[in-house]
Design a protein around this motif. Structure first.
Motif, PDB file in Angstrom:
ATOM      1  N   MET A  62      18.070 -26.115 -44.213  1.00  0.00           N
ATOM      2  CA  MET A  62      18.336 -25.097 -45.229  1.00  0.00           C
ATOM      3  C   MET A  62      19.846 -24.853 -45.312  1.00  0.00           C
ATOM      4  SD  MET A  62      16.890 -21.231 -45.527  1.00  0.00           S
ATOM      5  CE  MET A  62      15.633 -21.659 -44.387  1.00  0.00           C
TER       6      MET A  62
ATOM      7  N   ARG B 242      23.885 -23.517 -37.120  1.00  0.00           N
ATOM      8  CA  ARG B 242      22.980 -23.504 -35.960  1.00  0.00           C
ATOM      9  C   ARG B 242      22.926 -24.874 -35.296  1.00  0.00           C
ATOM     10  NH1 ARG B 242      17.972 -19.928 -38.477  1.00  0.00           N
ATOM     11  NH2 ARG B 242      19.300 -18.161 -39.006  1.00  0.00           N
TER      12      ARG B 242
ATOM     13  N   ALA C 146      23.211 -27.772 -32.855  1.00  0.00           N
ATOM     14  CA  ALA C 146      23.303 -27.796 -31.390  1.00  0.00           C
ATOM     15  C   ALA C 146      24.479 -28.629 -30.896  1.00  0.00           C
ATOM     16  CB  ALA C 146      21.991 -28.333 -30.803  1.00  0.00           C
TER      17      ALA C 146
ATOM     18  N   TYR D 132      20.204 -13.519 -28.436  1.00  0.00           N
ATOM     19  CA  TYR D 132      18.938 -13.750 -27.737  1.00  0.00           C
ATOM     20  C   TYR D 132      18.011 -14.659 -28.524  1.00  0.00           C
ATOM     21  CZ  TYR D 132      19.951 -10.512 -23.991  1.00  0.00           C
ATOM     22  OH  TYR D 132      20.494  -9.927 -22.886  1.00  0.00           O
TER      23      TYR D 132
ATOM     24  N   ARG E 265       8.690   3.227 -35.376  1.00  0.00           N
ATOM     25  CA  ARG E 265       8.218   3.481 -34.018  1.00  0.00           C
ATOM     26  C   ARG E 265       9.238   4.194 -33.134  1.00  0.00           C
ATOM     27  NH1 ARG E 265       7.411  -0.655 -31.147  1.00  0.00           N
ATOM     28  NH2 ARG E 265       8.729  -2.006 -32.398  1.00  0.00           N
TER      29      ARG E 265
ATOM     30  N   ASN F 262      11.955  -9.233 -25.777  1.00  0.00           N
ATOM     31  CA  ASN F 262      11.224 -10.134 -26.669  1.00  0.00           C
ATOM     32  C   ASN F 262      11.656 -11.590 -26.544  1.00  0.00           C
ATOM     33  OD1 ASN F 262       9.613  -8.154 -27.838  1.00  0.00           O
ATOM     34  ND2 ASN F 262      11.199  -7.596 -29.299  1.00  0.00           N
ATOM     35  N   PHE F 263      12.926 -11.815 -26.263  1.00  0.00           N
ATOM     36  CA  PHE F 263      13.447 -13.183 -26.305  1.00  0.00           C
ATOM     37  C   PHE F 263      13.951 -13.693 -24.956  1.00  0.00           C
ATOM     38  CE2 PHE F 263      14.778 -12.022 -30.866  1.00  0.00           C
ATOM     39  CZ  PHE F 263      13.615 -12.553 -31.395  1.00  0.00           C
TER      40      PHE F 263
ATOM     41  N   PHE G  68      12.989 -14.061 -19.119  1.00  0.00           N
ATOM     42  CA  PHE G  68      12.617 -15.157 -18.217  1.00  0.00           C
ATOM     43  C   PHE G  68      13.876 -15.552 -17.464  1.00  0.00           C
ATOM     44  CE2 PHE G  68      14.688 -18.728 -20.354  1.00  0.00           C
ATOM     45  CZ  PHE G  68      14.992 -18.150 -21.576  1.00  0.00           C
TER      46      PHE G  68
ATOM     47  N   GLY H 119       6.592  -6.164 -53.985  1.00  0.00           N
ATOM     48  CA  GLY H 119       7.581  -5.160 -53.620  1.00  0.00           C
ATOM     49  C   GLY H 119       8.949  -5.735 -53.268  1.00  0.00           C
ATOM     50  N   LEU H 120       9.012  -7.053 -53.116  1.00  0.00           N
ATOM     51  CA  LEU H 120      10.247  -7.642 -52.585  1.00  0.00           C
ATOM     52  C   LEU H 120      11.125  -8.282 -53.647  1.00  0.00           C
ATOM     53  CD1 LEU H 120       8.645  -9.286 -49.463  1.00  0.00           C
ATOM     54  CD2 LEU H 120      10.114  -7.284 -49.518  1.00  0.00           C
TER      55      LEU H 120
ATOM     56  N   PRO I 153      10.274 -25.055 -46.675  1.00  0.00           N
ATOM     57  CA  PRO I 153      11.520 -24.340 -46.975  1.00  0.00           C
ATOM     58  C   PRO I 153      11.296 -22.953 -47.603  1.00  0.00           C
ATOM     59  CG  PRO I 153      11.705 -26.627 -47.643  1.00  0.00           C
ATOM     60  CD  PRO I 153      10.287 -26.430 -47.180  1.00  0.00           C
TER      61      PRO I 153
ATOM     62  N   ARG J 158      10.358 -20.607 -44.847  1.00  0.00           N
ATOM     63  CA  ARG J 158      11.496 -20.367 -43.970  1.00  0.00           C
ATOM     64  C   ARG J 158      12.504 -19.448 -44.641  1.00  0.00           C
ATOM     65  NH1 ARG J 158      15.770 -24.527 -41.694  1.00  0.00           N
ATOM     66  NH2 ARG J 158      16.781 -22.985 -40.380  1.00  0.00           N
ATOM     67  N   GLY J 159      12.766 -19.712 -45.931  1.00  0.00           N
ATOM     68  CA  GLY J 159      13.729 -18.887 -46.659  1.00  0.00           C
ATOM     69  C   GLY J 159      13.294 -17.434 -46.704  1.00  0.00           C
TER      70      GLY J 159
ATOM     71  N   GLU K 189      13.656 -15.880 -43.270  1.00  0.00           N
ATOM     72  CA  GLU K 189      15.067 -15.601 -42.954  1.00  0.00           C
ATOM     73  C   GLU K 189      15.514 -14.308 -43.621  1.00  0.00           C
ATOM     74  OE1 GLU K 189      17.604 -16.803 -41.184  1.00  0.00           O
ATOM     75  OE2 GLU K 189      16.438 -18.414 -40.262  1.00  0.00           O
TER      76      GLU K 189
ATOM     77  N   LEU L 290      13.752 -11.815 -44.635  1.00  0.00           N
ATOM     78  CA  LEU L 290      13.055 -10.608 -44.190  1.00  0.00           C
ATOM     79  C   LEU L 290      13.197 -10.386 -42.691  1.00  0.00           C
ATOM     80  CD1 LEU L 290       9.879 -11.183 -46.330  1.00  0.00           C
ATOM     81  CD2 LEU L 290      11.639  -9.452 -46.721  1.00  0.00           C
TER      82      LEU L 290
ATOM     83  N   LYS M 259      12.414 -23.944 -27.207  1.00  0.00           N
ATOM     84  CA  LYS M 259      13.721 -24.609 -27.188  1.00  0.00           C
ATOM     85  C   LYS M 259      14.268 -24.471 -28.601  1.00  0.00           C
ATOM     86  CE  LYS M 259      13.335 -26.202 -22.997  1.00  0.00           C
ATOM     87  NZ  LYS M 259      14.188 -25.639 -21.937  1.00  0.00           N
ATOM     88  N   THR M 260      15.331 -23.692 -28.778  1.00  0.00           N
ATOM     89  CA  THR M 260      15.792 -23.416 -30.136  1.00  0.00           C
ATOM     90  C   THR M 260      16.564 -24.611 -30.693  1.00  0.00           C
ATOM     91  OG1 THR M 260      17.935 -22.465 -29.508  1.00  0.00           O
ATOM     92  CG2 THR M 260      16.045 -20.972 -29.518  1.00  0.00           C
ATOM     93  N   ALA M 261      16.630 -24.661 -32.038  1.00  0.00           N
ATOM     94  CA  ALA M 261      17.368 -25.727 -32.704  1.00  0.00           C
ATOM     95  C   ALA M 261      18.839 -25.679 -32.293  1.00  0.00           C
ATOM     96  CB  ALA M 261      17.228 -25.577 -34.217  1.00  0.00           C
ATOM     97  N   PHE M 262      19.289 -24.508 -31.846  1.00  0.00           N
ATOM     98  CA  PHE M 262      20.681 -24.295 -31.464  1.00  0.00           C
ATOM     99  C   PHE M 262      20.963 -24.829 -30.058  1.00  0.00           C
ATOM    100  CE2 PHE M 262      24.122 -21.272 -30.075  1.00  0.00           C
ATOM    101  CZ  PHE M 262      25.085 -21.721 -30.970  1.00  0.00           C
TER     102      PHE M 262
ATOM    103  N   ARG N 253      14.454 -19.426 -25.553  1.00  0.00           N
ATOM    104  CA  ARG N 253      14.046 -18.029 -25.635  1.00  0.00           C
ATOM    105  C   ARG N 253      12.537 -17.922 -25.510  1.00  0.00           C
ATOM    106  NH1 ARG N 253      11.519 -16.592 -30.713  1.00  0.00           N
ATOM    107  NH2 ARG N 253      12.379 -17.698 -32.504  1.00  0.00           N
TER     108      ARG N 253
ATOM    109  N   ASP O 268       7.206 -14.019 -28.125  1.00  0.00           N
ATOM    110  CA  ASP O 268       6.251 -13.008 -27.663  1.00  0.00           C
ATOM    111  C   ASP O 268       5.270 -12.653 -28.780  1.00  0.00           C
ATOM    112  OD1 ASP O 268       5.061 -11.223 -25.962  1.00  0.00           O
ATOM    113  OD2 ASP O 268       6.911 -10.230 -25.393  1.00  0.00           O
TER     114      ASP O 268
ATOM    115  N   GLY P 256       4.746  -4.324 -33.579  1.00  0.00           N
ATOM    116  CA  GLY P 256       4.373  -3.649 -34.816  1.00  0.00           C
ATOM    117  C   GLY P 256       3.828  -4.701 -35.764  1.00  0.00           C
TER     118      GLY P 256
ATOM    119  N   PRO Q 246       4.911  -6.299 -39.579  1.00  0.00           N
ATOM    120  CA  PRO Q 246       5.728  -6.194 -40.780  1.00  0.00           C
ATOM    121  C   PRO Q 246       4.847  -6.148 -42.018  1.00  0.00           C
ATOM    122  CG  PRO Q 246       5.782  -8.445 -39.935  1.00  0.00           C
ATOM    123  CD  PRO Q 246       4.974  -7.630 -38.966  1.00  0.00           C
TER     124      PRO Q 246
END
Lengths: 375, 371
Positions: free
Chosen positions: A1, A8, A10, A44, A96, A360-361, A364, B219-220, B286, B289-290, B293, B295, B350-353, B357, B360, B364, B366
């Motif tokens: 995107m 982002r 790596a 995070y 909350r 949340n993130f 660990f 609403g968005l 996409p 994802r858009g 991102e 929201l 394993k993040t793309a970066f 992390r 969880d 709440g 959304p």
């Protein structure tokens, strides 16, 4: 995107991380504060700390608008919401946040009409659609969101929407940064400066950080490479023995800010003599109130507000976390009595709160995961 | 810069901090495994969001009173011998949305819950709670969708009930369905069968139903070319079970409320293993994802109504993926992660970066009333 993925990457991150490591003097530890909760969230969410050398620690600052709202103000908002014919509106983050008598969510379950909106203009629409109700917008946030609140008040006036008012809780960033710098129990090497706030106020108001306190401050964007780049720039300044304000987020932040937005805020709002910040206590001229001229849209003048001060629960150490003195996990009640589902403190509520982000993130052992990846 | 600034040792000023952090983390996980309690005096929307509050309510109120061996695993349905049995209630708003309506959801939701037990769905019931003033034409439309969804899934709706409540006491139309199905001997699916080394697969791009509903509410002021992913998964499951030797399909879950993240957390918790995901491998269109991102929502938390998570033994994964991809409802099937030993009970990403992390369960919601 586009406009996301390039910030982002790596491989770029690993290259930047190597330069960061090379800049760290052997045996020296560095502490940088990211002032803004948006940065905490980014750090995070993307696991940014995995790219940092041991010598660099990030300290989470007070720039989470939800986290700094004191319990008394939540109670005041619920009191307004429980008046006859009132529809209270606010951002979803507030749902909350615990006050002395529970949260908006609890008040809704008791029968109050409290609605989540995405912008103050949505709240104005609720007012337009419900002429027989009194619609109140609980405004929170730094200078980032204050212009849209102010614009909405001007719009309400122009359209003569008389059943709309604002419960103003806007705060300003500079006094908070000053309070942090004056705090005796925290020593920082530099700042990752808030990005969104700076789109409005620009970079000049931070001059005192470099001039009077001798610390670098690099205004940063919200993608993980922005944050990493800002850490790198801080280290470059330290290595050269400099302290200056830099703008890493020039693609969005003009050096002089947004004069129109500042003018709109100034038209509708004025500094309060003092305002209570959760954890930081009363700070003078650190918040905004509605000007007399817009009294007709000021919920604090329309409704009788108890205005009581509610002490934070004894176990709660949000203050120390907000000042960066404690890491989230060092709080006595972190993750046991205080969790995102039953938060005691505000830092555990907002997605930008340091405790919520860590819970949340980041809940660990990075060391153990690194170890497992190696083997 | 003063001399003592330079002498502070690395990262943690307190050299014992890493050990302390580990102890705190262990205490937190112990506290998460404590018996569920409902502290609230009144039901809030969070209790229906599919996250932690829902879990607490189910365990502390329902399970506490109904407790029996069939209910205890809290799976998508109960399996007694060869019989699988499940029920679901639908309160989605709006009733009609791009790609489907409450009728499709009501049939596919129950068909899929049965399929996730490894069962071949056979019969459904349908209950209607209608609000006074609800247009009969709309009811006909909902019922026609249900009939066509039942045909597509190969099930019959064989019994039902109708109630009407006064205006204002419901929101148009609520539907409940229950279903029974037959489980072949030898098929036993469940999180407890999951082993380190297994692979985690999703059957297609995630989050489309949730984002479609969000946009349909209007609403968005966002527009996107998206339709709900509501689908019956029983055909896909049958093909998967036919392809893999007994016991190699460990666990199936449909990723409805709370999304893939919630399902994986339940698997991690019930199996005591870790789930390790690769962000780059998670299929997200996409447009989804858009919207996420914009929201600030994680696509892993967004509901799907026609996607499943499958945990498969590594040795049958290639054949299983080929079989799934050969089915029209599994064309986008792909591996998104694996099961590991450590950290027990957690889902890591394993993040793309290039970082790591936790993923969880949402606290709440959304977006209430998504199904």
């Amino acid at each position: 995107m586009r406009f996301v993925d390039e910030y982002r990457d790596a491989d770029t991150a690993r290259a930047l991380a190597a330069r960061i490591e090379a800049l760290c003097e052997p045996g020296r530890a560095y502490k940088f504060m990211e002032v803004c909760g948006g940065h905490t969230h980014t750090i995070y969410k993307h696991g940014l700390e995995d790219h940092l050398p041991e010598a660099v620690t990030l300290v989470h600052g007070p720039g989470c608008p939800v986290c700094v709202i004191p319990m008394g103000r939540v109670d005041d908002a619920i009191h307004i919401a429980e008046q006859p014919d009132v529809i209270m509106t606010s951002f979803g983050d507030m749902t909350r946040v615990p006050g002395g008598r529970g949260s908006f969510q609890d008040a809704t379950a008791r029968g109050a009409d409290i609605r989540m909106v995405y912008s103050p203009l949505d709240a104005l629409k609720v007012a337009r659609d419900n002429p027989d109700k009194r619609v109140v917008f609980m405004a929170i946030g730094f200078e980032t969101t204050a212009p849209s609140t102010a614009m909405t008040v001007l719009r309400a006036e122009a359209e003569r929407i008389c059943n709309f008012s604002v419960f103003c809780n806007h705060v300003t960033i500079i006094p908070a940064i000053k309070a942090i710098l004056d705090s005796p129990d925290l020593r920082l090497d530099g700042f990752i400066g808030p990005g969104h706030v700076s789109t409005v106020i620009g970079c000049r108001p931070y001059d005192f950080v470099a001039r009077d306190y001798g610390k670098p401050l690099v205004v940063a964007g919200f993608e993980p490479l922005d944050v990493l780049d800002s850490i790198h720039r801080n280290l470059v300044q330290l290595a050269r023995g400099r302290a200056a304000v830099e703008n890493q987020y020039a693609r969005v932040v003009p050096w002089d800010g947004n004069r129109k937005a500042l003018a709109v805020i100034n038209e509708v709002m004025e500094p309060r003599p003092h305002f209570e910040w959760r954890g930081l206590g009363f700070i003078s001229h650190s918040a905004l109130q509605m000007r007399e001229r817009y009294a007709a849209f000021d919920a604090e003048r329309i409704f009788q507000i108890p205005g009581g001060r509610v002490a934070d629960p004894q176990a709660c150490q949000c203050g120390e976390v907000l000042k960066g003195v404690l890491k989230p996990w060092e709080c006595k009640v972190f993750g046991t009595a205080c969790t995102p589902e039953t938060p005691i403190g505000t830092c555990m509520v907002s997605s930008e709160g340091a405790c919520a982000a860590y819970y949340n993130f980041g809940r660990f052992s990075r060391a153990r995961v690194r170890e497992a990846t190696r083997t | 810069m003063t001399a003592d600034d330079r002498t502070v040792p690395a990262r943690h000023a307190d050299p014992l901090a890493p050990g302390r952090e580990l102890r705190v983390l262990e205490r937190v996980e112990r506290s998460r495994r404590r018996k569920a309690r409902v502290r609230e005096e009144l039901i809030t929307l969070a209790h229906g969001a599919g996250g932690k509050a829902t879990r607490n309510l189910v365990e502390a109120v329902f399970l506490e009173s109904f407790r029996n061996p069939l209910l205890e695993p809290l799976g998508d349905g109960a399996v007694a011998g060869e019989l699988a049995f499940t029920t679901d209630a639908f309160v989605v708003t709006p009733l009609f949305f791009p790609g489907g309506d409450i009728g499709d959801l009501a049939v596919n939701g129950t068909v899929n819950d049965l399929a996730m037990c490894g069962a071949r769905p056979a019969y459904l019931s349908a209950g209607f709670i209608l609000e006074e003033g609800f247009p009969v034409a709309d009811l006909r439309r909902v019922v026609a969708s249900m009939a066509s969804a039942a045909r597509a899934a190969g099930v019959d709706i064989v019994t039902g009930d109708t109630k009407v409540v006064p205006r204002g006491k419901a929101d148009g139309c609520y539907v409940t369905t229950a279903g029974v199905g037959v489980v072949d001997p030898g098929v036993r699916l469940g999180a407890s069968a999951v082993r380190p080394g297994d692979l985690v697969v999703v059957s297609g791009p995630i989050g489309e139903h949730g984002v479609t509903i969000m946009l349909a509410r209007g609403g968005l002021d966002l527009e996107a070319d998206l339709v709900s992913d509501t689908l019956p998964l029983n055909g896909l499951v049958a093909r998967l079970l036919d392809t893999c030797p007994a016991g190699r399909v460990r666990c199936l879950r449909d990723a409805t409320r709370g999304g893939v993240a919630t399902v994986l957390n339940e698997i991690a918790e019930a199996s005591g293993a870790a789930v390790v995901l690769d962000e780059d491998a998670v299929p997200v269109r996409p447009a989804v994802r858009g919207a996420c991102e914009l929201l600030g929502i994680d696509p892993l938390h967004v509901a799907c109504e026609g996607r499943m998570v499958a945990v498969l033994a590594r040795d049958c994964a290639d054949a299983a993926l080929a079989a799934m991809r050969g089915h029209p409802h599994g064309a986008g099937a792909t591996v998104i992660g694996r099961i590991a030993d450590d950290p027990p009970g957690l889902v890591l990403l394993k993040t793309a970066f290039g970082g790591t992390r936790i993923v969880d369960v949402l606290v709440g919601d959304p977006l209430p009333r998504i199904c």
